[in-house]
Motif scaffolding. Structure first.
Motif, mmCIF file in Angstrom:
data_model
loop_
_atom_site.group_PDB
_atom_site.id
_atom_site.type_symbol
_atom_site.label_atom_id
_atom_site.label_comp_id
_atom_site.label_asym_id
_atom_site.label_seq_id
_atom_site.Cartn_x
_atom_site.Cartn_y
_atom_site.Cartn_z
ATOM 1 N N PHE A 38 0.996 -1.274 0.081
ATOM 2 C CA PHE A 38 0.043 -0.030 -0.141
ATOM 3 C C PHE A 38 0.993 1.312 -0.023
ATOM 4 N N GLU A 39 0.494 2.270 -0.917
ATOM 5 C CA GLU A 39 1.172 3.519 -1.110
ATOM 6 C C GLU A 39 0.222 4.486 -0.928
ATOM 7 N N LEU A 40 0.281 5.825 -0.637
ATOM 8 C CA LEU A 40 -0.403 6.914 -0.776
ATOM 9 C C LEU A 40 0.590 8.066 -1.088
ATOM 10 N N LEU A 41 0.435 8.439 -2.349
ATOM 11 C CA LEU A 41 1.600 9.315 -2.776
ATOM 12 C C LEU A 41 0.977 10.770 -3.222
ATOM 13 N N ARG A 42 1.691 11.657 -3.153
ATOM 14 C CA ARG A 42 1.399 13.181 -3.442
ATOM 15 C C ARG A 42 1.847 13.333 -4.975
ATOM 16 N N GLN A 43 0.951 13.819 -5.731
ATOM 17 C CA GLN A 43 1.482 14.248 -7.104
ATOM 18 C C GLN A 43 2.386 15.406 -6.933
ATOM 19 N N SER A 45 3.846 16.301 -10.503
ATOM 20 C CA SER A 45 3.821 17.020 -11.837
ATOM 21 C C SER A 45 2.747 18.014 -12.085
ATOM 22 N N PRO A 46 3.314 19.289 -12.696
ATOM 23 C CA PRO A 46 2.305 20.088 -13.120
ATOM 24 C C PRO A 46 1.397 19.776 -14.211
ATOM 25 N N LYS A 47 1.847 18.807 -14.798
ATOM 26 C CA LYS A 47 0.876 18.217 -15.841
ATOM 27 C C LYS A 47 -0.017 17.310 -15.705
ATOM 28 N N SER A 48 -0.570 17.045 -14.358
ATOM 29 C CA SER A 48 -1.490 16.307 -13.923
ATOM 30 C C SER A 48 -2.569 17.160 -13.356
ATOM 31 N N ASN A 49 -3.845 16.649 -13.424
ATOM 32 C CA ASN A 49 -4.824 17.131 -12.536
ATOM 33 C C ASN A 49 -5.092 16.680 -11.407
ATOM 34 N N TYR A 50 -4.459 15.596 -11.008
ATOM 35 C CA TYR A 50 -4.715 14.869 -9.730
ATOM 36 C C TYR A 50 -3.871 15.365 -8.772
ATOM 37 N N ASP A 51 -4.070 15.089 -7.520
ATOM 38 C CA ASP A 51 -3.176 15.539 -6.507
ATOM 39 C C ASP A 51 -2.462 14.512 -5.668
ATOM 40 N N PHE A 52 -2.992 13.248 -5.743
ATOM 41 C CA PHE A 52 -2.734 12.218 -4.967
ATOM 42 C C PHE A 52 -2.988 11.069 -5.904
ATOM 43 N N CYS A 53 -2.220 9.963 -5.402
ATOM 44 C CA CYS A 53 -2.401 8.577 -5.835
ATOM 45 C C CYS A 53 -2.202 7.565 -4.857
ATOM 46 N N VAL A 54 -3.232 6.578 -4.792
ATOM 47 C CA VAL A 54 -3.297 5.453 -4.216
ATOM 48 C C VAL A 54 -2.894 4.282 -5.018
ATOM 49 N N SER A 55 -2.070 3.304 -4.504
ATOM 50 C CA SER A 55 -1.302 2.208 -5.060
ATOM 51 C C SER A 55 -1.529 1.202 -4.112
ATOM 52 N N MET A 56 -1.815 -0.157 -4.614
ATOM 53 C CA MET A 56 -1.901 -1.280 -3.832
ATOM 54 C C MET A 56 -1.760 -2.482 -4.560
ATOM 55 N N ALA A 57 -1.156 -3.602 -4.110
ATOM 56 C CA ALA A 57 -1.405 -4.695 -5.026
ATOM 57 C C ALA A 57 -2.052 -5.818 -4.100
ATOM 58 N N PHE A 58 -2.389 -6.879 -5.127
ATOM 59 C CA PHE A 58 -3.387 -8.145 -4.485
ATOM 60 C C PHE A 58 -2.620 -9.320 -5.163
#
Length: 95
Positions: A38-43, A45-58
């Motif tokens: 599990f990772e919760l990351l802050r964006q 890049s000024p090229k993205s409209n998103y501010d965060f990203c959550v990533s996880m694996a199964f």
């Protein structure tokens, strides 16, 4: 292995208490059985409209499906995600 990646933007002001509270609640999803890496990351890049990203694996599709219907995940989506996320994209990748 399934990698679940969700970039998102909140309705809350940057640096607000509401933003911090949402992110803390999001981190709690890491405790659901089957969630790995599990990772919760802050964006940044000024090229993205998103501010965060959550990533996880199964480990497999069964683990991913169990996560999707787990009561803690369903509650989070209904009570936090839907009312507090302004925009998102869901990406599910298989290795």
């Amino acid at each position: 292995m399934i990698r679940h990646i969700v970039p998102f933007r909140l309705t809350h002001a940057h640096g607000s208490a509401e933003e911090a509270d949402f992110l803390a609640a999001n981190r709690a999803l890491a405790n659901i059985p089957g969630v790995e890496n599990f990772e919760l990351l802050r964006q940044v890049s000024p090229k993205s409209n998103y501010d965060f990203c959550v990533s996880m694996a199964f480990a497999d599709q069964a683990a991913y499906q169990a996560y999707n219907v787990h009561p803690a995940h369903v509650d989070f989506v209904q009570t936090r995600w839907i009312p507090e996320v302004a925009d998102f994209m869901e990406i599910d990748l298989v290795e």
